[in-house]
Design a protein around this motif. Structure first.
Motif, PDB file in Angstrom:
ATOM      1  N   GLN A 350      85.280   9.577   7.354  1.00 27.28           N
ATOM      2  CA  GLN A 350      85.086   8.243   6.863  1.00 27.28           C
ATOM      3  C   GLN A 350      84.646   8.307   5.595  1.00 27.28           C
ATOM      4  O   GLN A 350      83.960   7.663   4.954  1.00 27.28           O
ATOM      5  CB  GLN A 350      84.283   7.332   7.739  1.00 27.28           C
ATOM      6  CG  GLN A 350      84.472   7.388   9.125  1.00 27.28           C
ATOM      7  CD  GLN A 350      83.417   6.486   9.950  1.00 27.28           C
ATOM      8  OE1 GLN A 350      82.531   6.201   9.357  1.00 27.28           O
ATOM      9  NE2 GLN A 350      83.781   5.853  11.113  1.00 27.28           N
ATOM     10  N   GLN A 351      85.376   9.184   4.961  1.00 25.78           N
ATOM     11  CA  GLN A 351      85.118   9.448   3.256  1.00 25.78           C
ATOM     12  C   GLN A 351      85.543   7.897   2.481  1.00 25.78           C
ATOM     13  O   GLN A 351      86.558   7.738   2.705  1.00 25.78           O
ATOM     14  CB  GLN A 351      85.781  10.411   2.678  1.00 25.78           C
ATOM     15  CG  GLN A 351      85.748  10.737   1.012  1.00 25.78           C
ATOM     16  CD  GLN A 351      84.256  10.852   0.813  1.00 25.78           C
ATOM     17  OE1 GLN A 351      83.492  11.322   1.421  1.00 25.78           O
ATOM     18  NE2 GLN A 351      83.884  10.091  -0.273  1.00 25.78           N
ATOM     19  N   GLN A 352      84.493   7.575   1.676  1.00 22.90           N
ATOM     20  CA  GLN A 352      84.747   6.505   0.661  1.00 22.90           C
ATOM     21  C   GLN A 352      85.410   6.773  -0.357  1.00 22.90           C
ATOM     22  O   GLN A 352      85.953   7.947  -0.952  1.00 22.90           O
ATOM     23  CB  GLN A 352      83.631   5.702   0.167  1.00 22.90           C
ATOM     24  CG  GLN A 352      82.758   5.181   1.236  1.00 22.90           C
ATOM     25  CD  GLN A 352      81.171   4.875   1.010  1.00 22.90           C
ATOM     26  OE1 GLN A 352      80.469   6.086   0.546  1.00 22.90           O
ATOM     27  NE2 GLN A 352      80.566   3.737   1.100  1.00 22.90           N
ATOM     28  N   PRO A 353      86.717   5.822  -0.678  1.00 24.52           N
ATOM     29  CA  PRO A 353      87.611   6.434  -1.478  1.00 24.52           C
ATOM     30  C   PRO A 353      87.359   6.677  -3.005  1.00 24.52           C
ATOM     31  O   PRO A 353      88.051   7.440  -3.727  1.00 24.52           O
ATOM     32  CB  PRO A 353      88.686   5.334  -1.474  1.00 24.52           C
ATOM     33  CG  PRO A 353      87.993   3.940  -1.238  1.00 24.52           C
ATOM     34  CD  PRO A 353      86.813   4.642  -0.473  1.00 24.52           C
ATOM     35  N   VAL A 354      86.243   6.124  -3.486  1.00 29.10           N
ATOM     36  CA  VAL A 354      85.937   6.181  -5.017  1.00 29.10           C
ATOM     37  C   VAL A 354      84.832   7.495  -5.026  1.00 29.10           C
ATOM     38  O   VAL A 354      83.723   7.212  -4.371  1.00 29.10           O
ATOM     39  CB  VAL A 354      85.427   4.689  -5.420  1.00 29.10           C
ATOM     40  CG1 VAL A 354      84.973   4.991  -6.999  1.00 29.10           C
ATOM     41  CG2 VAL A 354      86.415   3.815  -5.523  1.00 29.10           C
ATOM     42  N   THR A 355      85.141   8.407  -5.744  1.00 30.07           N
ATOM     43  CA  THR A 355      84.270   9.430  -6.316  1.00 30.07           C
ATOM     44  C   THR A 355      83.471   9.208  -7.418  1.00 30.07           C
ATOM     45  O   THR A 355      83.941   8.882  -8.547  1.00 30.07           O
ATOM     46  CB  THR A 355      84.728  10.948  -6.147  1.00 30.07           C
ATOM     47  OG1 THR A 355      85.481  10.954  -5.039  1.00 30.07           O
ATOM     48  CG2 THR A 355      83.773  11.840  -6.341  1.00 30.07           C
ATOM     49  N   LEU A 356      82.142   9.239  -7.577  1.00 22.31           N
ATOM     50  CA  LEU A 356      81.367   9.028  -8.676  1.00 22.31           C
ATOM     51  C   LEU A 356      80.358  10.325  -8.750  1.00 22.31           C
ATOM     52  O   LEU A 356      79.945  10.918  -8.115  1.00 22.31           O
ATOM     53  CB  LEU A 356      80.189   7.830  -8.399  1.00 22.31           C
ATOM     54  CG  LEU A 356      80.893   6.439  -8.168  1.00 22.31           C
ATOM     55  CD1 LEU A 356      79.697   5.397  -7.934  1.00 22.31           C
ATOM     56  CD2 LEU A 356      81.921   6.060  -9.297  1.00 22.31           C
ATOM     57  N   ALA A 357      80.344  10.577 -10.223  1.00 23.79           N
ATOM     58  CA  ALA A 357      79.601  11.796 -10.441  1.00 23.79           C
ATOM     59  C   ALA A 357      79.094  11.450 -11.723  1.00 23.79           C
ATOM     60  O   ALA A 357      79.485  11.054 -13.006  1.00 23.79           O
ATOM     61  CB  ALA A 357      80.360  13.059 -10.713  1.00 23.79           C
ATOM     62  N   VAL A 358      77.621  11.657 -11.795  1.00 21.02           N
ATOM     63  CA  VAL A 358      76.656  11.451 -13.116  1.00 21.02           C
ATOM     64  C   VAL A 358      76.174  12.674 -13.521  1.00 21.02           C
ATOM     65  O   VAL A 358      75.466  13.503 -12.604  1.00 21.02           O
ATOM     66  CB  VAL A 358      75.766  10.310 -12.898  1.00 21.02           C
ATOM     67  CG1 VAL A 358      74.833  10.167 -14.217  1.00 21.02           C
ATOM     68  CG2 VAL A 358      76.275   9.260 -12.536  1.00 21.02           C
ATOM     69  N   HIS A 359      76.319  13.236 -14.679  1.00 24.48           N
ATOM     70  CA  HIS A 359      75.735  14.348 -15.178  1.00 24.48           C
ATOM     71  C   HIS A 359      74.791  14.080 -16.531  1.00 24.48           C
ATOM     72  O   HIS A 359      75.477  13.697 -17.364  1.00 24.48           O
ATOM     73  CB  HIS A 359      76.574  15.157 -15.615  1.00 24.48           C
ATOM     74  CG  HIS A 359      76.119  16.685 -15.833  1.00 24.48           C
ATOM     75  ND1 HIS A 359      76.867  17.609 -16.472  1.00 24.48           N
ATOM     76  CD2 HIS A 359      74.980  17.208 -15.874  1.00 24.48           C
ATOM     77  CE1 HIS A 359      76.247  18.796 -16.791  1.00 24.48           C
ATOM     78  NE2 HIS A 359      74.724  18.446 -16.521  1.00 24.48           N
ATOM     79  N   GLU A 360      73.590  13.809 -16.326  1.00 23.02           N
ATOM     80  CA  GLU A 360      72.545  13.644 -17.529  1.00 23.02           C
ATOM     81  C   GLU A 360      72.813  12.115 -17.974  1.00 23.02           C
ATOM     82  O   GLU A 360      73.406  11.882 -18.985  1.00 23.02           O
ATOM     83  CB  GLU A 360      72.592  14.596 -18.509  1.00 23.02           C
ATOM     84  CG  GLU A 360      72.040  16.124 -18.179  1.00 23.02           C
ATOM     85  CD  GLU A 360      71.830  17.014 -19.410  1.00 23.02           C
ATOM     86  OE1 GLU A 360      71.852  16.391 -20.473  1.00 23.02           O
ATOM     87  OE2 GLU A 360      71.562  18.136 -19.130  1.00 23.02           O
ATOM     88  N   ALA A 361      72.501  11.290 -17.394  1.00 24.40           N
ATOM     89  CA  ALA A 361      72.575   9.695 -17.706  1.00 24.40           C
ATOM     90  C   ALA A 361      71.255   9.011 -17.260  1.00 24.40           C
ATOM     91  O   ALA A 361      70.523   9.489 -16.414  1.00 24.40           O
ATOM     92  CB  ALA A 361      73.769   8.986 -17.079  1.00 24.40           C
ATOM     93  N   THR A 362      70.877   7.952 -17.961  1.00 22.34           N
ATOM     94  CA  THR A 362      69.751   7.149 -17.518  1.00 22.34           C
ATOM     95  C   THR A 362      70.262   5.724 -17.152  1.00 22.34           C
ATOM     96  O   THR A 362      71.080   5.251 -18.162  1.00 22.34           O
ATOM     97  CB  THR A 362      68.914   6.851 -18.751  1.00 22.34           C
ATOM     98  OG1 THR A 362      68.336   8.345 -19.209  1.00 22.34           O
ATOM     99  CG2 THR A 362      67.899   6.320 -18.397  1.00 22.34           C
ATOM    100  N   LEU A 363      69.813   5.258 -16.015  1.00 25.24           N
ATOM    101  CA  LEU A 363      69.930   3.974 -15.565  1.00 25.24           C
ATOM    102  C   LEU A 363      68.819   3.105 -15.629  1.00 25.24           C
ATOM    103  O   LEU A 363      67.649   3.562 -15.197  1.00 25.24           O
ATOM    104  CB  LEU A 363      70.437   3.942 -14.005  1.00 25.24           C
ATOM    105  CG  LEU A 363      71.756   5.155 -13.675  1.00 25.24           C
ATOM    106  CD1 LEU A 363      71.908   5.023 -12.246  1.00 25.24           C
ATOM    107  CD2 LEU A 363      73.014   4.887 -14.426  1.00 25.24           C
TER     108      LEU A 363
END
Length: 633
Positions: A350-363
């Motif tokens: 049941q993998q969700q279709p959108v892959t997100l990757a964050v490398h060194e960011a501030t939210l």
């Protein structure tokens, strides 16, 4: 994928006829830029719905092929699908119709010769046109006619005239066949040129001694509807006026870009891009023409930037130049890393279709909680960049850090900021390993609240057994500097008997505060497990807490963390569809980064989706969208 993530709007221009010539160079593009100005405010509001797609253009070169280029001084019209109640597909010109209400255009001799000869070839006519030469006082046509199986050279010269609202007639003042003048002889013998050549074309025919061109039949696609008003000759070109003599007002009134194409209304589709009908403007240069074409969109799109407006309107500045070599290398590196990271997640059911990757960011959360993300890999169903922060996300692995300021904001603005809260004015101090909270507390006895009292709580912050909560169980509680926890323990009074805290995100049970971190950082909605927590005392922003989260097994998580080291810094997304305000594409690799690469990417989630109006979007390759965020001030 066959889609160009966002080549979108140029298509809309091209819709009428457009395009850059194959001979265009980077130097020409750089010299053809519109004066620096943000044209978004010149466009009408995006909430005014138009059923039909309208188009306006000025000083634009629109082409259907390298040989068919049309210089538009100005154009007003609408677009319609050939089949009613269907989206307008700019990729399929045979299914597209253009209704012109007003236009002034120039057709060069070469284009006119190409159009006429293509029609003659298609109808197998006994006539071929080799050259068209226009001067202010007339038109010279050279070619061949076929008689008795032989091709015989001929020349015809004359001045064109408007026969009706669709046709131009050219009655010769001079006619040569095989080098011999024959026009006077034809007139003397009352022989019609029409009788000598059997023409079956609908677009080109002979009528008496005249050659007649039916303009709306010369161009096979897209289907163009218009009323022919006037024809003028110039050196090397024909000037044509279509529709009303007086130009209707442009969308921008008196203050307009020097050259542009503008569209609004309807639903336009092209090269994987869908425009929802919001106002869209493409600008070029005030001193030259804007080249746009259906036959050659990639160079135009890849050298342009896009600026969005909060209501979905889009401004495209054409020919800003290709992506730099360093940026192109980062794009290729990110592409490879994202492919490998996506493979890491394929083992999940049941993998969700959108892959997100964050490398060194501030939210920054709605409350201003500063979350420093070192590495984070997640998936979601959300394909809309503007709505991404509010969409549920499954976090497979991640490291999230909070400094003392962020922890204070979390406590005061998110966790304890509710009516009747018995805790306020929390001031934290992160130690190793103890966390100290100085605060004001309002205990109650028998349901009666007492006065606000200063208190200090010290203890370790740990991960709960269910891995869904952070737990803080103070080992010391001081009031007015005096320890009170031993007395409470002696009296058998847990803290929750004096302090009532029972919220979705934070609860006090016995002496333990439980924080549901997945729901404590609005608008983020996280689905993950808390794996570990550690404190750090040395960093540029001071002491901090770092929480490790994720659903992957330990070995897979370590491999993912290693792969993410290869990912250029910022936010990356691999999605089957990409949406940002008024634009949508097909399968896309998206990258959100800071305009200054030496600065950390900061995304203020409280400003979404309006924050995108401050971004610059580029489509440097097919299936690629880059979003550059402005530097933080």
């Amino acid at each position: 994928m066959q889609h160009q993530p966002v080549r979108l709007l140029f298509l809309l221009l091209a819709l009428a006829l457009g395009g850059p010539t194959a001979a265009s160079t980077d130097s020409t593009a750089r010299n053809a830029l519109e004066t620096v100005q943000d044209w978004r405010q010149a466009m009408p509001p995006g909430n005014s719905a138009l059923k039909q797609a309208m188009v306006q253009a000025r000083k634009s070169r629109l082409g259907l092929s390298p040989e068919l280029q049309f210089d538009l001084e100005e154009l007003h019209g609408t677009l319609q699908p050939v089949q009613a109640d269907t989206p307008i597909s700019l990729e399929n010109t045979s299914a597209l119709g253009v209704q012109i209400s007003h236009a002034r255009l120039k057709i060069s001799d070469a284009v006119l010769q190409t159009l006429v000869q293509a029609e003659l070839n298609a109808s197998n006519a006994p006539l071929r046109i080799k050259q068209v030469q226009t001067k202010p006082d007339g038109v010279l046509i050279k070619g061949d006619i076929r008689r008795l199986g032989l091709w015989i050279p001929f020349e015809m010269e004359g001045a064109p005239s408007v026969l009706n609202n669709k046709e131009i007639g050219l009655t010769p003042s001079r006619l040569k066949v095989a080098g011999i003048p024959v026009y006077k002889a034809l007139l003397a013998t009352n022989i019609q040129l029409q009788a000598l050549i059997d023409m079956k074309s609908k677009a080109v025919r002979l009528q008496g001694q005249a050659m007649v061109l039916r303009l709306d039949s010369l161009l096979q696609a897209p289907k163009i509807s218009f009323e022919l008003s006037k024809v003028e000759l110039a050196q090397g070109e024909v000037k044509v006026l279509l529709g009303a003599s007086n130009s209707p007002p442009f969308f921008c009134g008196a203050q307009c870009p020097g050259s542009f194409v503008y569209t609004a209304g309807g639903e336009l589709r092209a090269a994987g891009m869908v425009l929802s009908g919001k106002p869209t403007l493409i600008t070029g240069t005030p001193s030259s023409t804007l080249p746009v074409g259906l036959h050659q969109l990639d160079p135009l799109i890849q050298t342009s930037t896009m600026q969005l407006r909060a209501d979905g309107a889009i401004w495209i500045s054409a020919q800003e130049g290709p992506l730099g070599e360093d940026e192109a290398a980062l794009l290729a590196k990110g592409d490879q890393a994202m492919k490998r990271l996506k493979q890491q997640l394929e083992t999940y059911a049941q993998q969700q279709p959108v892959t997100l990757a964050v490398h060194e960011a501030t939210l920054l959360s709605n409350e201003g909680i500063e979350l420093r993300v070192e590495k984070l890999l997640a998936s979601t169903h959300a394909t809309d960049l503007g709505q991404l922060p509010t969409a549920p996300q499954t976090v497979h692995t991640g490291e999230i850090s909070l400094g003392e300021k962020a922890l204070n904001t979390l406590m005061n603005e998110a966790l304890f900021n509710y009516e009747g809260s018995p805790i306020r004015r929390v001031n934290s101090r992160i130690g190793s390993p103890l966390l100290e909270l100085a605060l004001q507390v309002r205990p109650e006895i028998l349901g009666i609240p007492l006065i606000w009292l200063p208190a200090t709580l010290s203890g370790e912050l740990q991960v709960s057994d269910d891995q869904l909560h952070l737990e803080f169980t103070p080992t010391q509680v001081r009031m007015f500097g005096l320890p009170v926890l031993p007395l409470l323990n002696f009296l058998g009074l847990p803290l929750d008997s004096l302090i009532k805290i029972d919220q979705q995100t934070i609860k006090l049970t016995g002496n333990t505060l439980r924080i549901a971190l997945n729901n404590a950082l609005p608008p983020l909605q996280l689905n993950t497990r808390l794996l570990a927590i550690k404190t750090g005392g040395s960093s540029p922003w001071g002491p901090f807490l770092q929480v490790s989260v994720g659903l992957q097994a330990e070995d897979a998580r370590l491999e993912t963390q290693s792969l993410m080291e290869q990912l250029p810094k910022g936010l990356w997304m691999n999605t089957p569809e990409f949406t940002a305000l008024g634009m949508r594409t097909g399968p896309t690799l998206g990258h959100v980064y800071n305009a200054r690469r030496d600065e950390r990417l900061v995304i203020d989630l409280a400003q979404y989706p309006d924050l995108l109006s401050a971004a610059t979007i580029r489509l440097p390759e097919r299936e690629r969208v880059w979003v550059s965020m402005p530097p933080q001030r």
